[in-house]
Design a protein around this motif. Structure first.
Motif, PDB file in Angstrom:
ATOM      1  N   LEU A 118      -9.711  10.941   1.698  1.00  0.00           N
ATOM      2  CA  LEU A 118      -9.376   9.580   1.285  1.00  0.00           C
ATOM      3  C   LEU A 118      -8.411   8.948   2.281  1.00  0.00           C
ATOM      4  CD1 LEU A 118      -8.825  10.248  -2.526  1.00  0.00           C
ATOM      5  CD2 LEU A 118     -10.897   9.420  -1.412  1.00  0.00           C
ATOM      6  N   ALA A 119      -8.551   7.646   2.478  1.00  0.00           N
ATOM      7  CA  ALA A 119      -7.666   6.918   3.389  1.00  0.00           C
ATOM      8  C   ALA A 119      -6.300   6.711   2.747  1.00  0.00           C
ATOM      9  CB  ALA A 119      -8.287   5.583   3.778  1.00  0.00           C
ATOM     10  N   ALA A 120      -5.279   6.607   3.580  1.00  0.00           N
ATOM     11  CA  ALA A 120      -3.905   6.491   3.074  1.00  0.00           C
ATOM     12  C   ALA A 120      -3.562   5.078   2.638  1.00  0.00           C
ATOM     13  CB  ALA A 120      -2.922   6.958   4.150  1.00  0.00           C
ATOM     14  N   GLN A 121      -4.335   4.063   3.094  1.00  0.00           N
ATOM     15  CA  GLN A 121      -3.975   2.685   2.758  1.00  0.00           C
ATOM     16  C   GLN A 121      -4.062   2.421   1.260  1.00  0.00           C
ATOM     17  OE1 GLN A 121      -6.019   3.628   5.091  1.00  0.00           O
ATOM     18  NE2 GLN A 121      -5.398   2.718   7.053  1.00  0.00           N
ATOM     19  N   ALA A 132      -5.132   7.516 -10.651  1.00  0.00           N
ATOM     20  CA  ALA A 132      -4.455   6.398  -9.998  1.00  0.00           C
ATOM     21  C   ALA A 132      -4.950   5.059 -10.544  1.00  0.00           C
ATOM     22  CB  ALA A 132      -4.669   6.472  -8.486  1.00  0.00           C
ATOM     23  N   MET A 133      -6.240   4.946 -10.824  1.00  0.00           N
ATOM     24  CA  MET A 133      -6.774   3.703 -11.372  1.00  0.00           C
ATOM     25  C   MET A 133      -6.206   3.426 -12.764  1.00  0.00           C
ATOM     26  SD  MET A 133     -10.763   3.920 -10.151  1.00  0.00           S
ATOM     27  CE  MET A 133     -11.167   2.373 -10.955  1.00  0.00           C
ATOM     28  N   GLY A 134      -6.109   4.456 -13.577  1.00  0.00           N
ATOM     29  CA  GLY A 134      -5.484   4.264 -14.886  1.00  0.00           C
ATOM     30  C   GLY A 134      -4.009   3.912 -14.769  1.00  0.00           C
ATOM     31  N   VAL A 159      -1.265   0.639  -1.655  1.00  0.00           N
ATOM     32  CA  VAL A 159      -1.507  -0.390  -2.667  1.00  0.00           C
ATOM     33  C   VAL A 159      -0.931   0.047  -4.012  1.00  0.00           C
ATOM     34  CG1 VAL A 159      -3.308  -1.595  -3.961  1.00  0.00           C
ATOM     35  CG2 VAL A 159      -3.533  -1.299  -1.500  1.00  0.00           C
ATOM     36  N   LEU A 160      -1.078   1.312  -4.324  1.00  0.00           N
ATOM     37  CA  LEU A 160      -0.537   1.839  -5.581  1.00  0.00           C
ATOM     38  C   LEU A 160       0.986   1.750  -5.590  1.00  0.00           C
ATOM     39  CD1 LEU A 160      -1.336   3.282  -8.235  1.00  0.00           C
ATOM     40  CD2 LEU A 160      -1.029   5.445  -7.031  1.00  0.00           C
ATOM     41  N   ALA A 161       1.623   2.061  -4.469  1.00  0.00           N
ATOM     42  CA  ALA A 161       3.084   1.986  -4.396  1.00  0.00           C
ATOM     43  C   ALA A 161       3.568   0.541  -4.515  1.00  0.00           C
ATOM     44  CB  ALA A 161       3.571   2.603  -3.087  1.00  0.00           C
ATOM     45  N   LEU A 162       2.868  -0.388  -3.861  1.00  0.00           N
ATOM     46  CA  LEU A 162       3.263  -1.793  -3.952  1.00  0.00           C
ATOM     47  C   LEU A 162       3.070  -2.334  -5.362  1.00  0.00           C
ATOM     48  CD1 LEU A 162       1.791  -3.159  -0.588  1.00  0.00           C
ATOM     49  CD2 LEU A 162       4.180  -2.615  -1.117  1.00  0.00           C
ATOM     50  N   ALA A 163       2.020  -1.875  -6.042  1.00  0.00           N
ATOM     51  CA  ALA A 163       1.821  -2.298  -7.426  1.00  0.00           C
ATOM     52  C   ALA A 163       2.956  -1.804  -8.320  1.00  0.00           C
ATOM     53  CB  ALA A 163       0.475  -1.788  -7.946  1.00  0.00           C
ATOM     54  N   PHE A 188      -7.749  -1.199  -4.405  1.00  0.00           N
ATOM     55  CA  PHE A 188      -7.360   0.210  -4.259  1.00  0.00           C
ATOM     56  C   PHE A 188      -8.571   1.068  -3.886  1.00  0.00           C
ATOM     57  CE2 PHE A 188      -7.126   4.330  -6.539  1.00  0.00           C
ATOM     58  CZ  PHE A 188      -6.101   4.916  -5.809  1.00  0.00           C
ATOM     59  N   ALA A 189      -9.701   0.848  -4.564  1.00  0.00           N
ATOM     60  CA  ALA A 189     -10.899   1.633  -4.257  1.00  0.00           C
ATOM     61  C   ALA A 189     -11.436   1.306  -2.854  1.00  0.00           C
ATOM     62  CB  ALA A 189     -11.979   1.362  -5.308  1.00  0.00           C
ATOM     63  N   GLN A 190     -11.368   0.058  -2.453  1.00  0.00           N
ATOM     64  CA  GLN A 190     -11.868  -0.317  -1.130  1.00  0.00           C
ATOM     65  C   GLN A 190     -11.028   0.313  -0.012  1.00  0.00           C
ATOM     66  OE1 GLN A 190     -11.873  -4.568  -1.192  1.00  0.00           O
ATOM     67  NE2 GLN A 190     -13.823  -4.736  -2.299  1.00  0.00           N
TER      68      GLN A 190
END
Length: 264
Positions: free
Chosen positions: A168-171, A87-89, A175-179, A258-260
């Motif tokens: 892992l939290a869903a929030q 996801a980070m990549g 962030v990935l979807a909004l990006a 994203f990590a936070q």
């Protein structure tokens, strides 16, 4: 008599976990991130880069969970690291996807929609203009040390989101979807000046064709649009670095956020 160096199974499992779990996250990012994850980079090179990062940075990442690697909990941690690194990549890849989208818009307006070739990285046909802008974006990314900042963001992610067996939290995925939604808006912002100029030119030629029916719009319109598009691209190139540098910084900020938000 020289001392005998012995290693028991507990120590070996701890060493294996300290290397394997960071290595998996790093390999997932290297496989999907721009520059590192391109198709022209050999797979062995990607594995070697991830292994080198894991060996160098592993001792600085703090203690790892006591979960055995060969267990259900260990497999769950491995899956989590693959998801996090991939996801980070993908977040940084979206910046380059916006550049590709801008190239698609520009090529369509220039009449170069037929000038495409197979892109092994994307798995489909890509316009020449989109490929050109993507290569320039990669050079700018290297010029601003984006690859080093990406590695630094990866190391920082281990301190923000350490390796653990907690869900892992869903929030963070939101962030990935909004990006991903920024791909179209950023690509449109980059291509808007050129697209507007070409639309104005097409409108002028349409009015001229109505005023003078003997004017062959098909014979003159295509080369004129192509030449105008090339001239506008020449004016766009010097501004590309100033446009993309804040987008690269924004992508790195999105990585940290994203990590936070993935922390349980």
């Amino acid at each position: 008599m020289a001392p005998v160096f012995t290693v028991n199974s507990v120590q070996w499992a701890a060493w294996m976990a300290a290397f394997l779990w960071p290595f998996v996250r790093m390999l997932a990012l290297v496989s999907t991130a721009p520059i590192f994850g391109e198709s022209w980079v050999p797979r062995r090179t990607k594995v070697a880069i991830a292994a080198l990062l894991a060996v160098v940075l592993g001792p600085t990442l703090g203690p790892m969970p006591d979960t055995p690697v060969v267990s259900a909990g260990g497999v769950w941690i491995l899956v989590q690291q693959v998801l996090i690194g991939g996801a980070m990549g993908l977040v940084m890849r979206m910046v380059f996807a916006a550049v590709m989208a801008a190239g698609e818009y520009i090529g369509l307006q220039m009449g170069l929609s037929f000038a495409s070739f197979f892109d092994p990285m994307g798995g489909g046909s890509t316009m020449v203009v989109a490929r050109l802008l993507n290569m320039l974006a990669m050079l700018i990314f290297l010029a601003v040390d984006g690859h080093l900042l990406l590695v630094a963001a990866l190391v920082q992610s281990f301190h923000i989101l350490p390796v653990a067996d907690a869900p892992l939290a869903a929030q963070g995925w939101m962030v990935l979807a909004l990006a991903g939604g920024q791909i179209f808006s950023t690509g449109l912002m980059l291509s808007l000046p050129l697209v507007t100029a070409l639309l104005t030119l097409n409108l002028a030629m349409g009015i001229l064709n109505r005023a003078s029916p003997q004017f062959s719009i098909f014979a003159v319109g295509f080369p004129l649009t192509l030449l105008a598009g090339i001239g506008m691209l020449q004016l766009l190139m010097p501004q590309l670095g100033a446009f993309l540098a804040p987008r690269f910084s924004g992508g790195l900020d999105t990585l940290a956020r994203f990590a936070q938000l993935l922390r349980p």
